[in-house]
Every structure is written in structure tokens, then in C-alpha cells.
Write a protein that holds these residues in place. Structure first.
Motif: not given
Lengths: 447, 175
Positions: A110, A20-21, A23-24, A26-28
């Protein structure tokens, strides 16, 4: 730097966390990879480049603390952020003591992690810039290196080495063109102040009124035309070195102000009421006889003694002739790069002439002569032809002006000009070919 | 454009779902279909945290998507988390098919303020557009006002618009 240029490595044995981290983050747009164990992380550290490692404290096998120590051994630039639970915060604090950048406690807000990552990356960018600047300073040290192996220059270099370790005021004396500023820069770059600026003021180039505001700065409205507050050179040199060239030219009024500044290390901008406490080292230079100026009442004796804590005499080039070939080689290489010309060296005749010349303009004159010769040179070696005639005419030595020497040099020049076409050269010299052959033989002139 | 499937999760109001779904269809130029309600409690509810694991919901949504290349978005009123974070407004798979958004922390009441349905609807629409944008491959955008700008606080959501910035829009139009 763009986000995708930063690499983040996540190390956690719990799949849910690292997945999950990843994915989180990667969005940045960050380049993110995850490792399920310290062993896997070490493999990734070996093969990739990472800016941040987010490391779980509790992992089977090698734990986060041990991994942190291993990361420090591999790459001390990586910012390691320890991920921990409330129960193990004390251990995370321990981790900070051995070099972790920070720690986060699960579960984390977050926004906190976003800010932490951003802060760590800013820190990384600054660290990289710092390394780059330090390497630039090393390059500068190379650029400003002092050339010479003569006893005179060796003595000077030893003194530079000694004085650079102190904060003492240095007075550099020497004829014009000997490289006084280069010595000042060498002292600055070898000192602990090298990461701060060296500010140069040519006192002779500024009228007295301007020099005062230049040195000490001024407040807005301090005088007509002072539309803005301006920092003086002493303020700009804070933490570094101020180099006052041609110090003998300053007026009696500025001498008094300068004496006070040297004594107190405090500066007051023109028109200001506040005094600034500064930290700078002063290096002064002159090519004049200050003792005579004191006798004539043109230079303050107390300022002279304040400046003259340590004196460095830079020898004129004629007193270190053995350095001339080294300097010539250095300048040739310098201009080969700048002009992109296939010149390799200097012929022995030209070098002989260069070494024997008096060099009243010292190293500066030598550099100019080589630069000029590089422009004129059409072969792979600088020859007598390429040197200015004035240099030829003033060459020292008891038999340099003899008719034989003048004749030899002239024949050599014509041979070069005709590219060793004997017939053509003999015509120009108005002698026959056999006479020319005889003279070449007698003067031992080689092609 | 491949269809978007909207799924109400754990009793999410169908009326709002349909309104949001229609808007998403217009934004993404895609046909929108609505799937029957799904209860995710068994699969995603974490008793120790009292929240739903959004990653588990994404796995479940992946398993019910009816056609290839489609997108699926689940909307819930349950509070969502991913293991390391205290909460998330939503989660999506980059270039993947599934996204999930929670309305719980988007209401004014959650922050002790007077209810405002319009604000709630706007926030929900922005978050759904944002998460669906990720499923089309968009990353977080640094442009002020772009719907793809990252939001970690509800104030961040209010600050941005429900529109893509020109750069993100160009990317979407090329899809």
C-alpha cells in the motif's frame, strides 16, 4: 493543488481490483472513477479530465499497451501507470518505453502505491506549471513585440532573427529612447535561452564599486557591509542572457574584469577563491560613440572588439517615420486598456503633426506624448489640442511654420475647445462669425 | 447517534473487543452493541494468498447489520488484503455502514519484537476509530497526529493519536 482536484482513472477487468482500489484512493480525497474495459476507459477519457490512469496490462479485447497508445494520442499529459503481474513485467517495461509513467506489480505494498501516486501527481503539477510558464513566455513575447514595418526596422528584425539563433555577443547601438532594451529582450525571447532569465544591468546607474559586486557577486565578509554571500548578475543570468546597458560608462578597472569574464565565461565572486563556470549570453548597449571613447582612452579597444561581434543599429524614430502611425495606434490601444478610456484613435491633423515632429527622445518620447494625450483627451479621438505645445512648435517642414498653418491649427484648437460653437469660437478669436466660416472653408477644416 | 455494532471475527478475543467497543462508543457518542462471533473463512479466505479478502468481509457485515443507519465493525486477528495490495490493516465503506480491522499486523510479535499489550491495544483502537471514521464520511486527513491520517506502516499508526483533529472533530459533531 488539493487532492480532490486530481482525477484518477482505474482500468481493470477484475471487479475486485477496481472496486477496492477505487475505495482506497477515494479515502485520499482523489476524484476516482473505474472502467471495466479499455473501451469504457476511452469513453471516460473523452468526457472527463484525468491526471493519472492506472491501467491493467492484461484485459480482454484491447489490452493495456494498446490503451496506453490510445491515451497518448488523446492526451499526452496523463501519467499512465501499468498494473501487471510478475509474469508480465517484461511487457510492462516495454510499456515504459512507449510512454508509460511507471508500472506496479500485483500485489503491491500500500505504501508503494501511495508514494507512486504522489510522485506522479507532483510530476503532473510540474508539467502543468511548465506549460503555464511557457504560455507566459509567449505572452511576454507579445508584450515585448517590436512594432514597425519600415525598411529600417525590418532590417533590424531580420538581424534579431539571425543573431537570436547564435550565442554571439551583441552590441546594440542607438540613440536614447529608441528601444535598445526591447531589442535585447526580443533577441533573448527568440533564442533557446528564453526559458532562463534575462538579467538587465544599467551600468550607468551604479557607482563603480557597487557595479563590481553587483556583476560578480561577493562572499560574506568580502568587504565592510558584506554581511551575506550574494550572487552576482552573471550568476543569476546562468543559462540565460545578461543585458549590460550603458556599457560605455564602466570604469577601466571593471572593463578589465568584464573582458576576462566575456573571454572565459568564468566569474569569481569578490572575496572568493573559487571560480564559477557559467553559461550566459551577453548583450551590451550604448548610445555613445565608442570609437571616439577609444581614441580618448576612455574605453578599452580589446573589450570593444570582444563586445562588437555583432552590431545592431537601432534607427532613430525620425528615420522610420512610416512606423509612427503604427506605434501611435499601439500606444493608444495600450493606454485604452490601462486607463479604460473610450479613445479610439487620433485625428488626421494630430497624426500629421506627430509624424512630422523630430522626436529627439525617440519611441520613449512618443509613448510619453501619447500617454499624456490619453489623459487629457475628452473625446473619442486624440486631437491637436491634446498634444503638448512644444510638439506643435517644433514640427518640421518647410511650410509648417507659415502663418496660414499656424492660423489653421489655432482655429482648429479653438473650435475643439468650444465644441464647434461658432459664435463662441468667433468671440474667442475676436473675429466675426462670417469670417470664421470663410476661414473654416478656406482651410478645409472638418468637424 | 445511531448504534455501533461490534462483531468478533474468527475467534477474536471478546475481552479486547469489549474494551475497544466501549472506547468507540465514547469517541463517536453512540450506543455500542456486541454481536455474536462470525466465522468468515468460507466467505473471505483466499487459499492462494493465505489471507482474508477484506472486501468480502464488508459484504458479509452488510448482510448481518440489524438496524438501518447503524454502523458495524468487525475485528479479526486474520491477515487482510484487498486484491491489488499485499495487505491492509483494515477497510471501510465511505459513508457506508461497514468496517473491518485486523489485529495481526498490529502486534509487536509480528515484527519480531517483544509483545506489548498496551501498544497493541492502542494501535487497534486507532485503526478501529480510523475505519469507523470513514463510515461516517471522513476521508484521510493531512494533519499530523489526527487519527484519520493515512497509515501504510505500523510506525505511521504509532505516530498518530487516537483523537480527531479539530477539523475532523467538527465534521463528526455536525453528523
Amino acid at each position: 493543488m488539493k487532492a480532490e482536484e486530481f482525477g484518477i482513472l482505474i482500468v481493470d477487468d477484475e471487479f475486485g481490483v477496481r472496486d477496492s482500489l477505487t475505495r482506497w484512493l477515494e479515502k485520499d480525497n482523489y476524484r476516482v472513477e473505474a472502467a471495466g474495459s479499455a473501451k469504457e476507459a476511452l469513453l471516460k477519457l473523452d468526457t472527463g479530465s484525468w491526471d493519472i490512469a492506472l491501467v491493467d496490462l492484461k484485459m480482454p479485447g484491447m489490452d493495456g499497451i494498446e490503451l496506453l497508445q490510445r491515451i497518448r494520442e488523446i492526451d499526452e499529459q496523463i501519467a499512465v501507470v501499468i498494473i501487471t503481474a510478475y509474469a508480465t513485467v517484461d511487457t510492462a517495461v516495454e510499456a515504459m518505453k512507449i510512454g508509460a509513467y511507471d508500472y506496479i506489480t500485483k500485489p503491491v505494498d500500500p505504501d508503494d502505491i501511495s508514494r507512486l501516486i504522489q510522485k506522479a501527481l507532483e510530476h503532473q503539477t510540474l508539467a502543468k506549471e511548465n506549460i503555464l510558464l511557457k504560455s507566459n513566455i509567449q505572452e511576454m513575447q507579445e508584450q515585448y513585440k517590436l512594432i514597425g514595418e519600415s525598411p529600417a526596422i525590418r532590417k533590424c528584425l531580420e538581424m534579431v532573427d539571425t543573431v537570436s539563433k547564435t550565442d554571439s555577443t551583441v552590441l546594440i547601438r542607438g540613440e536614447s529612447g529608441t528601444g535598445k532594451e526591447l531589442f535585447a529582450r526580443a533577441i533573448h525571447l527568440a533564442s533557446h535561452r528564453r526559458f532562463c532569465p534575462m538579467i538587465t544591468v544599467n551600468c550607468g546607474a551604479l557607482p563603480d564599486t557597487l557595479l563590481e559586486s553587483e556583476l560578480f557577486g561577493h562572499e560574506k565578509g568580502a568587504f565592510t557591509g558584506a554581511q551575506y554571500r550574494r550572487k552576482g548578475r552573471f550568476e543569476l543570468a546562468d543559462g540565460g542572457t545578461i543585458f549590460l546597458d550603458e556599457i560605455s560608462t564602466i570604469s577601466p578597472k571593471t572593463q578589465i574584469d568584464l573582458l576576462r569574464v566575456l573571454e572565459t565565461k568564468q566569474v569569481t565572486r569578490l572575496g572568493a577563491s573559487k571560480t564559477l563556470k557559467l553559461d550566459f549570453r551577453v548583450i551590451c548597449a550604448t548610445n555613445e560613440n565608442l570609437e571616439s571613447l577609444i581614441k580618448e582612452g576612455k574605453f578599452r579597444e580589446d573589450l570593444y572588439y570582444r563586445m562588437n561581434v555583432f552590431t545592431l543599429h537601432v534607427p532613430p524614430l525620425r528615420e522610420r517615420r512610416s512606423d509612427i502611425p503604427l506605434l501611435v495606434e499601439y500606444f493608444v490601444q495600450k493606454y485604452v486598456q490601462a486607463m479604460n478610456k473610450p479613445v479610439r484613435s487620433v485625428t488626421s491633423e494630430a497624426m500629421d503633426m506627430i509624424v512630422r515632429y523630430t522626436w529627439p527622445g525617440n519611441v520613449r518620447e512618443l509613448e510619453n506624448v501619447i500617454e499624456r494625450a490619453m489623459v487629457l483627451c475628452k473625446r473619442d479621438r486624440i486631437d491637436v489640442d491634446d498634444l503638448p505645445f512644444g510638439l506643435y512648435a517644433q514640427v518640421e517642414g518647410d511650410n509648417r511654420d507659415s502663418l496660414a498653418n499656424v492660423e489653421r491649427a489655432h482655429i482648429l484648437r479653438i473650435l475643439h475647445r468650444t465644441d464647434w460653437n461658432i459664435t463662441h469660437a468667433a468671440t474667442m478669436l475676436e473675429i466675426d462669425r462670417s469670417t470664421l466660416y470663410n476661414k473654416i472653408k478656406r482651410y478645409q477644416i472638418d468637424r | 447517534m445511531a448504534p455501533i455494532y461490534c462483531v468478533p471475527l474468527d475467534g477474536f478475543p471478546l475481552k479486547i473487543l469489549h474494551e475497544i467497543g466501549s472506547e468507540l462508543g465514547r469517541t463517536f457518542h453512540a450506543p455500542v452493541h456486541f454481536l455474536p462471533e462470525v466465522d468468515t473463512t468460507e466467505q473471505s479466505y483466499d487459499h492462494s494468498r493465505g489471507q482474508h479478502n477484506s472486501s468480502s468481509i464488508l459484504v458479509m457485515l452488510n448482510s448481518i447489520i440489524p438496524t438501518d443507519h447503524a454502523r458495524i465493525i468487525g475485528i479479526t486477528t486474520a491477515d487482510l488484503f484487498i486484491p491489488i495490495f499485499t495487505f491492509v490493516f483494515g477497510e471501510a465503506q465511505i459513508d457506508g455502514p461497514a468496517a473491518v480491522v485486523s489485529g495481526q499486523r498490529l502486534t509487536n510479535e509480528y515484527y519480531g519484537m517483544e509483545a506489548n499489550n498496551l501498544i497493541y491495544y492502542e494501535r487497534l483502537l486507532k485503526e478501529c476509530t480510523h475505519e469507523l471514521g470513514h463510515t461516517y464520511g471522513l476521508r484521510h486527513c493531512l494533519s499530523d497526529g489526527c487519527v484519520m491520517r493515512k497509515s501504510t506502516y505500523v510506525e505511521d499508526i504509532d505516530f498518530k493519536t487516537s483523537e480527531f483533529c479539530p477539523e475532523c472533530r467538527t465534521y463528526m459533531e455536525a453528523k
